[in-house]
Enzyme design. Sequence first.
Site, PDB file in Angstrom:
ATOM      1  N   LYS A   1     -71.830 -27.951  26.289  1.00  0.00           N
ATOM      2  CA  LYS A   1     -70.792 -26.927  26.159  1.00  0.00           C
ATOM      3  C   LYS A   1     -70.267 -26.931  24.729  1.00  0.00           C
ATOM      4  O   LYS A   1     -70.116 -27.991  24.118  1.00  0.00           O
ATOM      5  CB  LYS A   1     -69.674 -27.229  27.162  1.00  0.00           C
ATOM      6  CG  LYS A   1     -68.438 -26.347  27.089  1.00  0.00           C
ATOM      7  CD  LYS A   1     -67.432 -26.786  28.149  1.00  0.00           C
ATOM      8  CE  LYS A   1     -66.094 -26.069  27.973  1.00  0.00           C
ATOM      9  NZ  LYS A   1     -65.088 -26.531  28.975  1.00  0.00           N
TER      10      LYS A   1
ATOM     11  N   LYS B   1     -72.972 -23.808  28.239  1.00  0.00           N
ATOM     12  CA  LYS B   1     -71.684 -23.154  28.455  1.00  0.00           C
ATOM     13  C   LYS B   1     -70.993 -22.893  27.118  1.00  0.00           C
ATOM     14  O   LYS B   1     -70.475 -23.811  26.494  1.00  0.00           O
ATOM     15  CB  LYS B   1     -70.777 -24.023  29.335  1.00  0.00           C
ATOM     16  CG  LYS B   1     -69.396 -23.413  29.596  1.00  0.00           C
ATOM     17  CD  LYS B   1     -68.566 -24.302  30.512  1.00  0.00           C
ATOM     18  CE  LYS B   1     -67.143 -23.784  30.677  1.00  0.00           C
ATOM     19  NZ  LYS B   1     -66.325 -24.649  31.559  1.00  0.00           N
TER      20      LYS B   1
ATOM     21  N   ASP C   1     -65.824 -31.582  33.066  1.00  0.00           N
ATOM     22  CA  ASP C   1     -66.029 -31.199  31.673  1.00  0.00           C
ATOM     23  C   ASP C   1     -65.448 -32.305  30.795  1.00  0.00           C
ATOM     24  O   ASP C   1     -64.224 -32.452  30.686  1.00  0.00           O
ATOM     25  CB  ASP C   1     -65.340 -29.866  31.375  1.00  0.00           C
ATOM     26  CG  ASP C   1     -66.033 -28.681  32.028  1.00  0.00           C
ATOM     27  OD1 ASP C   1     -66.655 -28.862  33.094  1.00  0.00           O
ATOM     28  OD2 ASP C   1     -65.938 -27.564  31.487  1.00  0.00           O
TER      29      ASP C   1
END
Length: 328
Positions: free
Chosen positions: A228, A264, A165
């Site tokens: 995300k 996400k 991430d």
Amino acid sequence: MSTLTSTQTQLPQLHLPRNPGLPLDLDRVARVQANTSAIERRAATLPGRRSVKKDYQAAWLLKAVTCIDLTTLSGDDTEGRVRRLCAKARQPIRADIQDALGVSGIQTGAVCVYHDMIETAVDALQGSGIPVAAVSTGFPAGLSPFHLRVAEIEESVKAGAREIDIVISRRHVLTQNWQALYDEMKAFREACGDAHVKAILATGELGSLRNVARASLICMMAGADFIKTSTGKESVNATLPVSLVMIRAIRDYFDATGYHVGYKPAGGISKAKDAITYLALMKDELGNRWLQPDLFRFGASSLLNDIERQLEHHITGAYSASYRHPMG
């Protein structure tokens, strides 16, 4: 219970061609707009548009569990805490609740930790098939020297992280330096190698929904496997308007290229009813394929507690105290 089925977590992008990215097309980026008032009106209707009850609600909540990136990102993380979290990821719903629902094998989508805890998490999850995700690139601000951010990705992959991430440099979005954002994201993707990459946009710090839409497109052009919303450390994290913008960017990218990119939402999603709203949004905008954990994740920890409480209520008709459902 016939409407409930077990879902086995799979490594993201295992069964789909990975998004290879595209050359940067600044003309296409310039055409991207966002009608803020219309987006906010649509988002305001979402919580009341879907109502699922009884067995169907339980099934949706079990689906949500399989899409959770169970996360601990605290300065006081210890090996013991991470091992407890991993044990919870292996069995996120108590065995007696699973038995009563007639399901088995429920696991979370991943466990997300800082770099220092990757090896501990990999060891604790051995044999489970649950991937370890690591936050990287100077998380959460993304302001460390560029070569160190790239090296951090490489070290995390070497330590066993199968998902990375990363955080983008917000200044590139705020100054409309799309070439710099594209080059940065492309370098991060290359550093990940076979590990898949989630691009954290930190949407609460990007200034406008149009910026969110354009940053989403550029990260996908540069090869992001997921986009995300947030680090979870900003003052504003995942919201429905932001989610609608990012999901429609994913849909447009798929329509243009045929490549699937995951989504996400992270930060601020702590209630079971919110999880169902997000799942319903994914179903409405992208279809059933995006309800699988290889294309949809929640960045959350406390969400799991509330889901487990709601499932126990479904079985017994009574709400239990939250301390009966510890995270780990």
